[in-house]
Design an enzyme around this catalytic site. Sequence first.
Site: not given
Ligand code: ACO
Length: 321
Positions: A114, A248, A278
């Site tokens: 990214c 980004h 994204n």
């Molecule tokens: N739908 C429903 N529930 C979900 C989903 C979904 N799609 N995905 C995860 N959950 C659940 C998890 O299993 C977890 O359940 P649990 O508490 O029972 O274990 C709960 O939701 C919380 O999961 P987290 O991973 O802690 O959620 P978070 O608030 O961190 O959000 C996310 C996840 C959206 C991925 C976030 O961490 C994020 O955006 N991170 C940054 C990602 C990023 O920057 N990517 C850019 C680079 S990409 C590249 O370079 C190619």
Amino acid sequence: MKYSKIIGTGSYLPEKVLTNFDLEKIVDTSNDWIVDRTGIHQRHIAAEYETSLSMAEKAARRAMADAGITPADIGMIIIATTTPEKIFPSTACLLQQQLGIGGCPAFDLNSSACAGFMYAFSIADQYIRHGSIKYALVIGSEVMSRILDWTDRTTCVLFGDGAGAVILGQSNEPGVFSTHLHADGTHKDVLYLDSILRKPMAVEEALSIKMSGNQLFKLAVNILGDLFDETLAANSLNKSDVDWLVPHQANIRIIQAMAKKLDLPMERVAITLEEQGNTSSASIPLALDKAIRDGRIKKGETLLLEGFGGGLAWGSALVNY
Ligand code: ACO
């Protein structure tokens, strides 16, 4: 003293739209969870016949038309993509052939995920400043839908397909004030896409993104905060000098934290995440093109572009548009 300047932008999005409600039928997720945790409502998905090359060409032709130049004027083509047409020749070489031009350097940057667009943008800027080329075609193009595990709800809801292009041209006035690139391989396991070339493995295993979302989230917020300080300090500017943040598009909460860091209202942030998800290295030029074409970003305004991704790799540019 020579500078580079953004003189044209273009973009392309596939016609097919996949909403969060569509995803509810594919994996155990909900529209509310996706909107709440990411800010994404829908994303575009490439048709079977579309590739990073076909989308790059459409975005490139629009950017050249916007800049008022022809393919023959282009002195360098760089395509940032983690989803190239082939391992080699580069997508950029294939595009060069389709544009009917030969001779100029053309290469892909596929290792910075990214952050790839910021790397490509910075390289093109250096060549133009140096005076060795007059116009560079810098593209981010991705078919992320083809490297997702569509049974993994933690990643498949995040990404979309598309392409964005920028023409950088030589100028006697700034343009691009500065660019800043960084990488830290100690975080290599936070986000990666394996390769079947490393060891024999199932294609589905090799071709799906693995991400520790939570860890990446925290790293991104810290890294980008420091990057903003570095970028402004290098130009002896204050955050009040920045008119627009063009980030980004990974997560709305990261973007909101970055806007806060710059004391910018969200109306001054170019956002496409809601409709596009994204799109990896395409997200910055896509956001830039949209905000320029709908008249929000105006000539003479100061833009801060930033990207981060697998590596970790990250980068920024401060630009007078
Ligand atoms: N739908 C429903 N529930 C979900 C989903 C979904 N799609 N995905 C995860 N959950 C659940 C998890 O299993 C977890 O359940 P649990 O508490 O029972 O274990 C709960 O939701 C919380 O999961 P987290 O991973 O802690 O959620 P978070 O608030 O961190 O959000 C996310 C996840 C959206 C991925 C976030 O961490 C994020 O955006 N991170 C940054 C990602 C990023 O920057 N990517 C850019 C680079 S990409 C590249 O370079 C190619």
